[in-house]
Design an enzyme around this catalytic site. Structure first.
Site, short mmCIF file in Angstrom:
data_model
loop_
_atom_site.label_atom_id
_atom_site.label_comp_id
_atom_site.label_asym_id
_atom_site.label_seq_id
_atom_site.Cartn_x
_atom_site.Cartn_y
_atom_site.Cartn_z
CB ILE A 210 -1.18 -0.01 1.34
CG1 ILE A 210 -1.98 -1.41 1.45
CG2 ILE A 210 -1.90 1.24 1.11
CD1 ILE A 210 -2.42 -1.63 3.23
CB SER A 211 1.37 3.87 -2.70
OG SER A 211 2.12 2.91 -3.34
#
Length: 412
Positions: free
Chosen positions: A77-78
């Site tokens: 998840i950035s």
């Protein structure tokens, strides 16, 4: 930290979401109300691996969701600041049709919030386990309308009608024809593109026979897999603790460079200082150094394991000037309480010359481009012959595209 009188130990997920929104707003990453509303609504913790704390799930940082057999991240998840940046620059509106390349679920849910019930969101990933996780997390979080497709993202996703935006959440070295061919004429392609070892998240729009970047920010993403996989060359200097990345035809003598690190270190300081309290950003300096017509690489180090030997300005993407047997990289040391001084460290027989060249380039950047927005970045079909120019221009040639990084004229 606390929200009101609540500590992180008792903070609810809703509290954490609003704290994150406040942080992203204060830092300027969120400016649009609909993007703020999306971050306030989507339960990020439901997309994180089991056991992730609320504090970690809503930190302004990456959350790794899958690793390969070598332990390296293959899906994540950035960082929220980067996701907010991509949503903002994509210019998404209610009812928009959006294709995401690289899945995980959370970013697709943010997109779904922004485009609303009349919009369309399709997320494509090559890893079946990532796809399964994304589908399950989206269902838990209440976004069954998002379609998650198991496929190689290099092919995009042919559908009825074109996409208003294509958001790529993996590092790419090239733009496959499907991404531009499936984009509406007024659409935006947001893609982390690797340019001579430096990754920039570019927001691209049509400019006639080519694409032009309307926004750019330095970033890091997991690399693309499948047919779009095009890794840069890695030259281990101290195992995985110090790795030099080469992303063009630059040639070096790896053994000579390793031996150079056993020799004396040349240390020089430039007259250029940075007031970090003013939020000075070094992105243009990194790209300026990469744009020079000379052998170049990017150094990545584990500072804890190379302490006393290597101390680069950036531990992930440090600009490095090269010869076959010598190197010089950018450094930054504290000058006083708010000011840092740029300099360089060199190793090898030509360390003195390389560090001198590095100092001249730093001064040139400071005098000519430090206060500017940076270079123009355009992407053209492979084989395009661009008109000659006297401006400094780096050309990055790939299979499908030719990317041009062109610096402004200056009379300073």
């Amino acid at each position: 930290m606390a929200v009101g009188s609540r500590t992180t130990e008792t903070m609810t997920a809703e509290d954490a979401r609003w704290r994150l929104v406040d942080q992203l707003r204060s830092q300027g990453w969120i400016t649009r109300p609909e993007v703020a509303a999306a971050f306030a609504a989507v339960p990020r913790h439901l997309f994180a691996p089991a056991g992730t704390s609320i504090e970690s799930a809503y930190a302004n940082d990456v959350v790794v969701t899958r690793r390969g057999s070598d332990g390296k991240a293959t899906s994540s998840i950035s960082a929220p600041w980067l996701q907010a940046y991509m949503l903002e620059t994509a210019g998404l509106r209610p009812g928009a049709r959006v294709l995401e390349i690289g899945s995980g679920g959370y970013n697709a849910a943010l997109i779904a919030e922004v485009v609303g019930p009349a919009g369309t969101v399709v997320s494509v990933d090559i890893d079946v386990q990532v796809v399964t996780h994304a589908r399950e997390a989206l269902a838990r979080a209440g976004y069954p309308q998002v379609e998650v497709v198991h496929a190689d993202g290099v092919h995009g996703h042919p559908a009825d009608g074109l996409w208003d935006a294509v958001l790529v959440t993996v590092e790419a070295s090239d733009l496959p024809p499907a991404w531009t061919g499936q984009l509406s004429p007024a659409g935006r392609l947001v893609v982390p593109l690797r340019l001579r070892g430096n990754t920039r998240c570019l927001t691209l729009q049509s400019a006639g026979d080519h694409l032009a970047a309307t926004a750019s920010v330095q970033c890091g993403f997991v690399a693309m897999q499948g047919h779009g996989r095009d890794p840069a060359r890695r030259v281990p200097l101290r195992g995985d603790d110090a790795v030099l990345t080469l992303d063009d035809d630059t040639t070096t003598n790896a053994e000579a460079l390793r031996a150079a690190l056993d020799g004396p270190r040349v240390e020089v300081s430039s007259p250029v200082t940075l007031d970090m309290s003013m939020g000075t950003c070094l992105e243009t300096l990194h790209l300026w150094l990469a744009s020079q017509p000379r052998p170049y690489g990017v150094l990545r180090v584990d500072r804890d394991r190379t302490a006393g030997l290597l101390d680069p300005q950036d531990r992930f993407f440090c600009p490095t000037l090269l010869t076959r047997d010598s190197l010089a990289y950018l450094t930054m040391r504290r000058h006083d309480t708010t000011t840092w001084q740029l300099g360089g460290h060199g190793f090898g027989p030509e360390a003195t010359r390389l560090t001198s060249d590095l100092m001249k380039l730093i001064v040139a950047w400071d005098q000519q481009f430090r206060a500017d927005a940076g270079p123009d970045i355009t992407v053209h079909p492979a084989g395009t012959r661009l008109p000659d120019t006297e401006r400094l221009r780096l050309l990055v040639s790939r299979r499908h595209t030719l990317t041009a990084i062109t610096w402004p004229e200056t009379d300073r």
